[in-house]
Write an enzyme that holds these catalytic residues in place. Sequence first.
Site, PDB file in Angstrom:
ATOM      1  NE  ARG A   1      -7.196   4.398   5.537  1.00 44.25           N
ATOM      2  CZ  ARG A   1      -6.403   5.232   6.196  1.00 44.25           C
ATOM      3  NH1 ARG A   1      -6.630   5.493   7.457  1.00 44.25           N
ATOM      4  NH2 ARG A   1      -5.379   5.799   5.601  1.00 44.25           N
TER       5      ARG A   1
ATOM      6  CE  LYS B   1      -1.763   1.792   3.918  1.00 46.98           C
ATOM      7  NZ  LYS B   1      -1.584   3.248   4.055  1.00 46.98           N
TER       8      LYS B   1
ATOM      9  CB  CYS C   1      -4.002   6.911  10.916  1.00 45.94           C
ATOM     10  SG  CYS C   1      -4.317   5.388  10.048  1.00 45.94           S
TER      11      CYS C   1
ATOM     12  N   PRO D   1       2.141  16.660  11.346  1.00 48.50           N
ATOM     13  CG  PRO D   1       3.946  17.893  12.146  1.00 48.50           C
ATOM     14  CD  PRO D   1       3.180  16.629  12.374  1.00 48.50           C
TER      15      PRO D   1
ATOM     16  NE  ARG E   1       1.029  12.289   7.367  1.00 46.34           N
ATOM     17  CZ  ARG E   1       1.389  13.505   7.734  1.00 46.34           C
ATOM     18  NH1 ARG E   1       0.498  14.357   8.181  1.00 46.34           N
ATOM     19  NH2 ARG E   1       2.638  13.879   7.648  1.00 46.34           N
TER      20      ARG E   1
ATOM     21  CG  ASP F   1       3.386   1.648   9.373  1.00 43.16           C
ATOM     22  OD1 ASP F   1       3.017   2.515  10.191  1.00 43.16           O
ATOM     23  OD2 ASP F   1       3.511   1.877   8.154  1.00 43.16           O
TER      24      ASP F   1
HETATM   25  C1  UD1 Z   1       4.552   6.985   6.164  1.00 43.73           C
HETATM   26  C2  UD1 Z   1       3.680   5.769   6.062  1.00 43.73           C
HETATM   27  C3  UD1 Z   1       3.188   5.315   7.430  1.00 43.73           C
HETATM   28  C4  UD1 Z   1       4.386   5.124   8.357  1.00 43.73           C
HETATM   29  C5  UD1 Z   1       5.274   6.351   8.369  1.00 43.73           C
HETATM   30  C6  UD1 Z   1       6.557   6.156   9.153  1.00 43.73           C
HETATM   31  C7  UD1 Z   1       2.609   5.944   3.898  1.00 43.73           C
HETATM   32  C8  UD1 Z   1       1.368   6.135   3.115  1.00 43.73           C
HETATM   33  N1  UD1 Z   1       2.521   6.067   5.217  1.00 43.73           N
HETATM   34  O1  UD1 Z   1       3.748   8.033   6.704  1.00 43.73           O
HETATM   35  O2  UD1 Z   1       2.467   4.097   7.278  1.00 43.73           O
HETATM   36  O3  UD1 Z   1       3.913   4.889   9.671  1.00 43.73           O
HETATM   37  O4  UD1 Z   1       5.656   6.704   7.021  1.00 43.73           O
HETATM   38  O5  UD1 Z   1       7.263   5.079   8.672  1.00 43.73           O
HETATM   39  O6  UD1 Z   1       3.651   5.657   3.344  1.00 43.73           O
HETATM   40  N2  UD1 Z   1       6.683  14.797  10.427  1.00 43.73           N
HETATM   41  C9  UD1 Z   1       6.792  16.128  10.754  1.00 43.73           C
HETATM   42  N3  UD1 Z   1       6.580  17.050   9.771  1.00 43.73           N
HETATM   43  C10 UD1 Z   1       6.299  16.682   8.489  1.00 43.73           C
HETATM   44  C11 UD1 Z   1       6.200  15.313   8.171  1.00 43.73           C
HETATM   45  C12 UD1 Z   1       6.405  14.391   9.170  1.00 43.73           C
HETATM   46  O7  UD1 Z   1       7.042  16.495  11.905  1.00 43.73           O
HETATM   47  O8  UD1 Z   1       6.122  17.569   7.654  1.00 43.73           O
HETATM   48  C13 UD1 Z   1       6.881  13.793  11.493  1.00 43.73           C
HETATM   49  C14 UD1 Z   1       5.650  12.935  11.735  1.00 43.73           C
HETATM   50  O9  UD1 Z   1       4.741  13.568  12.602  1.00 43.73           O
HETATM   51  C15 UD1 Z   1       6.274  11.704  12.333  1.00 43.73           C
HETATM   52  C16 UD1 Z   1       7.617  11.585  11.578  1.00 43.73           C
HETATM   53  O10 UD1 Z   1       7.874  12.881  11.059  1.00 43.73           O
HETATM   54  O11 UD1 Z   1       6.538  11.914  13.689  1.00 43.73           O
HETATM   55  C17 UD1 Z   1       7.622  10.581  10.449  1.00 43.73           C
HETATM   56  O12 UD1 Z   1       6.523  10.821   9.605  1.00 43.73           O
HETATM   57  P1  UD1 Z   1       6.555  10.441   8.066  1.00 43.73           P
HETATM   58  O13 UD1 Z   1       7.715   9.546   7.813  1.00 43.73           O
HETATM   59  O14 UD1 Z   1       6.445  11.681   7.258  1.00 43.73           O
HETATM   60  O15 UD1 Z   1       5.220   9.592   7.902  1.00 43.73           O
HETATM   61  P2  UD1 Z   1       4.258   9.535   6.637  1.00 43.73           P
HETATM   62  O16 UD1 Z   1       5.047   9.739   5.400  1.00 43.73           O
HETATM   63  O17 UD1 Z   1       3.075  10.370   6.870  1.00 43.73           O
END
Ligand code: UD1
Length: 429
Positions: free
Chosen positions: A408, A22, A126, A132, A102, A316
């Site tokens: 999902r 996914k 989720c 953010p 997201r 995850d």
């Molecule tokens: C992706 C995965 C999700 C997984 C996560 C971490 C997908 C669709 N989802 O989510 O299943 O749990 O990676 O492996 O691929 N953060 C910030 N600012 C930002 C972006 C992120 O502070 O602009 C923080 C987040 O709150 C979190 C950390 O960085 O604490 C990691 O998030 P991120 O790796 O970006 O997760 P996703 O890409 O949303």
Amino acid sequence: MDRIRIVGGQKLNGTIPISGAKNATLPLMIASLLTQDTLILENVPRLADVVLLQRILGNHGVDVMIAGKRRESEPNTGRTIHLSAANIVDTTAPYDLVSQMRASFWVIAPLVARMGQARVSMPGGCAIGTRPVDLLIMALSDLGADIEIEAGYVIARAKNGLRGGKVVFPKVTVGGTHTAIMAASLARGTTEIENAAREPEVVDLADCLNKMGAKITGAGTARIVIEGVDKLNGARHSVLPDRIETGTYAMAVAMTGGDVLLQNARPELLQAAFDIIGRTGATVTPTNEGVRVARNGGDIQPVDVSTAPFPGFPTDLQAQLMALTSRANGTSHITETIFENRFMHVQELARLGARIRLNGDTATIEGVSRLRGAPVMATDLRASVSLVIAALAAEGETTVNRVYHLDRGFEKLEAKLGACGAQIERLSV
Ligand code: UD1
């Protein structure tokens, strides 16, 4: 709303085919916005998130066909999808769509890179912490986009196109890395990304973009270099197998006992998780067809684990590991370092008899010798499947409510587990 009913106590034996990932499929589908030509994706899982993203892309003008049929005629079937963004008709991604998932926020990158503008609602998805998008916005701004935030929307503009730049992430972000790679592919000049996410799904996206004519090197390391090109072409790409689905079923077998071949699984995508599963007492054996996981007798051993970005233990799989260790012979500690508030499964696991104490970002799990079935509630995607795993090993009947979360992210969950001997059925209301 559908529920899943499980009568626990059966060992799992047989073969579970692992679906396409996914978390790779979503950015790959979004990458179709970068080209006028057709992107063909194979091994696409049949999931609610994929269907939702089809709608979101459709709203921008992407023509989506599944196995030769237009999506309206047969939603959620077929495993090869053709995406054609010959004409982008709308650069706005509205709240009612983006708030449901997201990852759909990531459309901002190809839209601004190709069209010079994008207006995308702040995301939902989720309910695990605040999640953010500041780092995604930072990356676009580093590549020359002007950013405004207005009434819950992020507006990115780059009238004369994006330009290469240096993007230094202060924290590893998968979505931030996807966004930066997609944007930089069509930017003028060279982009360097430092502290990039090394997740296999980032590598899969870079591989696909390179087939489309992008010039990306270093994906899978913390430093990715992208030489921008004027235009990208269509391509054909097969989505890599889902490492989270793989780890989830591996933990289910480690929990119930039995012997299951996880067909098409690639062990190198989740070495850290397999190491931990091995330490709990299961055997993990790579084979030509995938990975075999077995536990025949013997207690589940406790473990101490912290989640970490790839190649560490994935967040995850944290909830699933908690389910597994809830029946260990001793006390385990699990620390969640990626997301705050990703412990919503704790109180539901407690309903099945698990003994878990929370202290900040660490859960202490005192193993119990038996779990008992109960009605429980799915909260987020990974939490929901942890309840399924626990229920498979619990005495008696468990009903998991609000299973749309499972739909999902897990393709044909009941069929895959049922084929290995689990007593599991979906109750449709
Ligand atoms: C992706 C995965 C999700 C997984 C996560 C971490 C997908 C669709 N989802 O989510 O299943 O749990 O990676 O492996 O691929 N953060 C910030 N600012 C930002 C972006 C992120 O502070 O602009 C923080 C987040 O709150 C979190 C950390 O960085 O604490 C990691 O998030 P991120 O790796 O970006 O997760 P996703 O890409 O949303």
